[in-house]
Write a protein that holds these residues in place. Structure first.
Motif, PDB file in Angstrom:
ATOM      1  N   ARG A  90       0.840  -1.216   0.000  1.00  9.01           N
ATOM      2  CA  ARG A  90       0.000   0.000   0.000  1.00  9.01           C
ATOM      3  C   ARG A  90       0.864   1.250   0.000  1.00  9.01           C
ATOM      4  N   ILE A  91       1.936   1.206   0.775  1.00  6.87           N
ATOM      5  CA  ILE A  91       2.829   2.379   0.828  1.00  6.87           C
ATOM      6  C   ILE A  91       3.496   2.609  -0.521  1.00  6.87           C
ATOM      7  N   ILE A  92       4.030   1.540  -1.115  1.00  2.50           N
ATOM      8  CA  ILE A  92       4.687   1.668  -2.431  1.00  2.50           C
ATOM      9  C   ILE A  92       3.686   2.171  -3.462  1.00  2.50           C
ATOM     10  N   ASN A  93       2.495   1.560  -3.467  1.00  4.40           N
ATOM     11  CA  ASN A  93       1.478   1.965  -4.433  1.00  4.40           C
ATOM     12  C   ASN A  93       1.046   3.416  -4.195  1.00  4.40           C
ATOM     13  N   GLY A  94       0.915   3.796  -2.924  1.00  2.00           N
ATOM     14  CA  GLY A  94       0.524   5.177  -2.605  1.00  2.00           C
ATOM     15  C   GLY A  94       1.535   6.187  -3.107  1.00  2.00           C
ATOM     16  N   TYR A  95       2.816   5.923  -2.850  1.00  2.00           N
ATOM     17  CA  TYR A  95       3.858   6.838  -3.340  1.00  2.00           C
ATOM     18  C   TYR A  95       3.905   6.873  -4.866  1.00  2.00           C
ATOM     19  N   LEU A  99       3.434  10.136  -7.163  1.00  2.00           N
ATOM     20  CA  LEU A  99       4.394  10.502  -8.217  1.00  2.00           C
ATOM     21  C   LEU A  99       3.701  10.650  -9.563  1.00  2.00           C
ATOM     22  N   MET A 100       2.780   9.729  -9.865  1.00  3.20           N
ATOM     23  CA  MET A 100       2.075   9.762 -11.147  1.00  3.20           C
ATOM     24  C   MET A 100       1.235  11.038 -11.253  1.00  3.20           C
ATOM     25  N   GLU A 101       0.517  11.356 -10.163  1.00  9.22           N
ATOM     26  CA  GLU A 101      -0.350  12.549 -10.204  1.00  9.22           C
ATOM     27  C   GLU A 101       0.453  13.844 -10.248  1.00  9.22           C
ATOM     28  N   ASN A 102       1.512  13.933  -9.446  1.00 10.17           N
ATOM     29  CA  ASN A 102       2.230  15.211  -9.301  1.00 10.17           C
ATOM     30  C   ASN A 102       3.409  15.388 -10.249  1.00 10.17           C
ATOM     31  N   TYR A 103       3.990  14.287 -10.725  1.00 11.30           N
ATOM     32  CA  TYR A 103       5.221  14.419 -11.511  1.00 11.30           C
ATOM     33  C   TYR A 103       5.187  13.735 -12.866  1.00 11.30           C
ATOM     34  N   ALA A 104       4.016  13.249 -13.288  1.00  7.62           N
ATOM     35  CA  ALA A 104       3.939  12.553 -14.569  1.00  7.62           C
ATOM     36  C   ALA A 104       4.385  13.458 -15.712  1.00  7.62           C
ATOM     37  N   GLY A 105       4.055  14.735 -15.638  1.00  8.14           N
ATOM     38  CA  GLY A 105       4.440  15.670 -16.700  1.00  8.14           C
ATOM     39  C   GLY A 105       5.920  15.947 -16.734  1.00  8.14           C
ATOM     40  N   LYS A 106       6.613  15.733 -15.640  1.00  8.26           N
ATOM     41  CA  LYS A 106       8.055  16.023 -15.577  1.00  8.26           C
ATOM     42  C   LYS A 106       8.900  14.801 -15.956  1.00  8.26           C
ATOM     43  N   LEU A 115       6.865   3.924 -13.905  1.00  8.23           N
ATOM     44  CA  LEU A 115       5.977   4.247 -12.792  1.00  8.23           C
ATOM     45  C   LEU A 115       4.652   3.501 -12.925  1.00  8.23           C
ATOM     46  N   GLN A 116       4.127   3.436 -14.141  1.00  5.10           N
ATOM     47  CA  GLN A 116       2.878   2.687 -14.359  1.00  5.10           C
ATOM     48  C   GLN A 116       3.094   1.193 -14.122  1.00  5.10           C
ATOM     49  N   ALA A 117       4.237   0.673 -14.529  1.00  4.00           N
ATOM     50  CA  ALA A 117       4.559  -0.738 -14.283  1.00  4.00           C
ATOM     51  C   ALA A 117       4.638  -1.002 -12.776  1.00  4.00           C
ATOM     52  N   LEU A 118       5.212  -0.062 -12.029  1.00  7.51           N
ATOM     53  CA  LEU A 118       5.288  -0.204 -10.570  1.00  7.51           C
ATOM     54  C   LEU A 118       3.882  -0.253  -9.968  1.00  7.51           C
ATOM     55  N   ILE A 119       3.000   0.627 -10.390  1.00  5.13           N
ATOM     56  CA  ILE A 119       1.620   0.644  -9.894  1.00  5.13           C
ATOM     57  C   ILE A 119       0.903  -0.656 -10.260  1.00  5.13           C
ATOM     58  N   ASN A 120       1.032  -1.075 -11.526  1.00  2.32           N
ATOM     59  CA  ASN A 120       0.369  -2.318 -11.976  1.00  2.32           C
ATOM     60  C   ASN A 120       0.870  -3.535 -11.202  1.00  2.32           C
ATOM     61  N   ASN A 121       2.181  -3.596 -10.971  1.00  2.00           N
ATOM     62  CA  ASN A 121       2.745  -4.760 -10.277  1.00  2.00           C
ATOM     63  C   ASN A 121       2.390  -4.783  -8.788  1.00  2.00           C
ATOM     64  N   THR A 122       2.277  -3.630  -8.151  1.00  2.00           N
ATOM     65  CA  THR A 122       1.845  -3.645  -6.743  1.00  2.00           C
ATOM     66  C   THR A 122       0.387  -4.094  -6.644  1.00  2.00           C
ATOM     67  N   LYS A 123      -0.441  -3.667  -7.603  1.00  2.84           N
ATOM     68  CA  LYS A 123      -1.840  -4.129  -7.608  1.00  2.84           C
ATOM     69  C   LYS A 123      -1.907  -5.633  -7.882  1.00  2.84           C
TER      70      LYS A 123
END
Length: 159
Positions: A90-95, A99-106, A115-123
């Motif tokens: 949950r912590i990894i997915n939350g961070y 990151l995706m919401e605040n820094y995706a454009g950067k 970052l998307q792979a990290l989110i998908n794999n934690t889920k």
């Protein structure tokens, strides 16, 4: 009628005795036929079966207790898996979501994909934990049902 012949309280043999009246043409009893059958071996076999059933039931109770202990350990393990592995996910997915919401454009394309792979794999890992917990619950439930269905093995109760 069953009869035991013994001396000084020590059983020698067991017999089944049947009396059959012998009648003449007028229906009068003129003799008594006695049929005697030695049933000592049958009695000994019945006693042995009773003893074996008692031993079997004792073993079944012991194994049932062992299985119940294993089930408690499995429940404890499941609880640990559920709580100890989910919290870091949950912590990894939350961070990662922050990151995706605040820094995706950067981030460049590769960064966003990672970052998307990290989110998908934690889920995915969360789903695997759920499936493992469900499997342990189903296995425990089936085991409890089998124990309850087969609880009494004695010959006397199955007659």
């Amino acid at each position: 009628k069953e009869c035991d012949w013994s001396s000084d309280g020590v059983l020698f043999r067991s017999f089944n005795i049947q009396y059959v009246p012998m009648r003449n043409e007028a229906g009068e009893i003129y003799a008594l036929l006695t049929i005697t059958m030695d049933i000592s071996d049958i009695k000994a076999a019945e006693a042995e079966v009773r003893e074996l059933n008692e031993q079997l039931e004792k073993k079944v109770k012991e194994r049932t207790q062992q299985l119940e202990l294993v089930n408690l350990e499995l429940e404890s393990f499941s609880y640990s898996v559920s709580h100890d592995l989910r919290a870091p996910l949950r912590i990894i997915n939350g961070y990662a979501e922050i990151l995706m919401e605040n820094y995706a454009g950067k981030l460049d394309n590769d960064g966003n994909e990672m970052l998307q792979a990290l989110i998908n794999n934690t889920k995915r890992m969360g789903k695997l934990i759920d499936e493992l917990l469900n499997l342990s619950r189903v296995t425990r439930r089936e085991l409890k049902l089998k124990i309850k269905e087969n609880q009494n093995f004695s010959a006397e109760d199955n007659e």
